[in-house]
Design an enzyme around this catalytic site. Structure first.
Site, PDB file in Angstrom:
ATOM      1  N   GLU A 299       1.821  -0.246  -3.540  1.00 26.64           N
ATOM      2  CA  GLU A 299       1.341  -0.064  -2.064  1.00 26.64           C
ATOM      3  C   GLU A 299       1.886   1.208  -1.358  1.00 26.64           C
ATOM      4  OE1 GLU A 299       0.243  -0.249   1.257  1.00 26.64           O
ATOM      5  OE2 GLU A 299      -0.438  -1.967  -0.024  1.00 26.64           O
ATOM      6  N   ASP A 341      -7.940  -5.095  -4.983  1.00 23.94           N
ATOM      7  CA  ASP A 341      -8.522  -5.545  -3.785  1.00 23.94           C
ATOM      8  C   ASP A 341      -8.514  -4.473  -2.631  1.00 23.94           C
ATOM      9  OD1 ASP A 341      -9.033  -7.152  -1.467  1.00 23.94           O
ATOM     10  OD2 ASP A 341      -7.089  -7.880  -1.198  1.00 23.94           O
ATOM     11  N   CYS A 394     -12.748  -7.610   0.902  1.00 23.63           N
ATOM     12  CA  CYS A 394     -12.988  -8.527   2.103  1.00 23.63           C
ATOM     13  C   CYS A 394     -13.993  -8.015   3.138  1.00 23.63           C
ATOM     14  CB  CYS A 394     -11.683  -8.735   2.932  1.00 23.63           C
ATOM     15  SG  CYS A 394     -11.855 -10.247   3.965  1.00 23.63           S
TER      16      CYS A 394
END
Length: 458
Positions: A299, A341, A394
């Site tokens: 991250e 993702d 998404c």
């Protein structure tokens, strides 16, 4: 001469008190506009600050969230009631007018109460002149119900009319129409689904909790999920203890698809390349632990890396590394399973984050695509031959889904696209824009509009 008597709708200028639920909603709208906050994160603080619980808290929540969700529709109505551009209306006044419009057109608030409380709010937070202006405008708004306004302002099925009727920017309407492809006739249904607040969905992390101990209705596709019937998810013991979490069913399916995809040989080293805020990483770590594997989360941002560490802590988590996913700290061909993702426009989660539709632009998508391609290229670099790489967004926008995957396949001939549908529970009507990919939809599946593509290095 005697004192002026209050005009109808003005009320008593001296004694009227601002309703705390409406004030909380007004403050949330300002924070969303000024600080780029998210209503669902701002509301708990606002409710606590004003001591709102029960029905008052529910009223303030619907008032703030519903106003943001239907902002495009209400702006079209307000524009028809004001003799100047909305850009010339003071932003605080426009926030209040939108709150008033939602009460009049989207909630069961009596006309007098909706107008009177909004006027009182503006008088307290702006000035008397602005209060009089709001009174006059909202009386015009109240002259018709929402259906009558839409029949007047958006009677057709073109982009502009659908944008007004369903409160989406026109460019988003066009992108969703393109993403639906041959099913573009479902566009009104999809846009309407974006305006329905989703139920809270929980996930039981395997080996730590079972679905049976979670309250709610079992999800249709994920074997680990339940949809809450109501209440605060943090009051569920398994959630409070970190053994379960809040996670959309579509996101659960992303993690399950990667975990279910076969790999050749070793299956020990898993990586979540863009792990924040940690929901998918937590589910993957739990699945990895059951197989003797371990997940490393990558991250970029410090605060999100801390969220990942907290969410995914326990067996199955090798660690969280704060690093740039386009320069992953792994050797070539060293990872068995990778989830990417990718950061995206988020247009698949407009039910959950209605603010995104007003913040994003077509330019944002154009700027995100090179990052998505760079991240996917790095994921391919560190993936070992025979391993599994799941690319997910998404967002159903074709540039972020099929476009990114197609470009990667063209650049890397050793990479092939496999059929991810074989590794998911049966999800009907979920064929993606490329053969073997999956596209979930809010109006079909009750999930966020997640895109999934499974890649493998020969």
């Amino acid at each position: 001469m005697g004192a002026r008597r209050p005009a109808a709708g003005d009320g008593d200028l001296r004694v009227k008190r601002v309703d705390p639920a409406r004030l909380a909603a007004f403050e949330v709208l300002k924070a969303v506009r000024v600080d780029d906050g998210y209503a669902n994160l701002l509301l708990p603080t606002a409710l606590a600050r004003h001591g709102l619980t029960g029905r008052d808290a529910a009223f303030a929540t619907e008032l703030a969230s519903g106003t943001i969700r239907r902002q495009g529709t209400y702006d079209a109505v307000l524009a028809a009631c004001i003799d100047r551009s909305l850009r010339k209306v003071e932003t605080k006044v426009l926030d209040a007018l939108r709150l008033g419009a939602h009460q009049l057109l989207g909630m069961r608030v009596p006309t007098h109460a909706a107008i009177d409380t909004t006027v009182t709010l503006v008088r307290a937070k702006v000035n008397q002149g602005a209060a009089g202006f709001c009174n006059a405008v909202l009386r015009k708004v109240a002259a018709q119900d929402l259906d009558a306004w839409l029949a007047q302002l958006a009677p057709g099925t073109g982009t502009r009319d659908l944008a007004i009727a369903h409160s989406h920017p026109a460019w988003v309407v066009d992108e969703l129409r393109a993403a639906l492809g041959d099913a573009a006739g479902e566009l009104p249904e999809l846009l309407a689904a974006d305006n329905v607040a989703p139920r809270v969905t929980l996930v039981a992390r395997p080996g730590r909790a079972t679905r049976e101990e979670l309250p709610g209705t079992p999800t249709s596709y994920s074997p680990f999920g339940v949809a809450l019937d109501g209440g605060d998810p943090s009051s569920v013991p398994a959630v409070a203890e970190g053994r379960a979490g809040v996670q959309d069913e579509g996101s659960q399916l992303v993690a399950l698809a990667l975990a279910a995809s076969p790999v050749e040989g070793r299956d020990e080293r898993w990586v979540d390349l863009c792990a924040g805020p940690g929901g998918k990483a937590a589910l993957l770590a739990a699945l990895a632990a059951e197989r003797g594997a371990a997940l490393t989360g990558i991250e970029l941002h410090h605060h999100r890396a801390r969220l990942v560490a907290r969410a995914a802590s326990g067996p199955g988590l090798a660690g969280v590394v704060q690093a740039d996913g386009t320069r992953a700290p792994f050797a070539d061909g060293s990872v068995d399973r990778i989830l990417l993702d990718a950061p995206c426009s988020g247009l698949g989660a407009l039910r959950r984050r209605p603010e995104a539709r007003w913040r994003r632009s077509a330019r944002d998508v154009a700027e995100l695509v090179p990052l998505q391609r760079a991240l996917l290229a790095e994921a391919v670099r560190v993936l070992r031959p025979g391993g599994a790489l799941l690319y997910a967004t998404c967002s159903p926008v074709l540039a972020e889904t099929a476009g990114v995957v197609t470009a990667t396949l063209a650049d890397r001939p050793e990479v092939r696209l496999e059929d991810v549908r074989e590794h998911l529970p049966v999800v009907p009507d979920a064929d993606g824009p490329l053969p073997g990919t999956v596209q979930l939809w809010p109006h079909r599946h009750g999930t966020d509009a997640m895109f999934l593509a499974l890649l493998r290095k020969a």
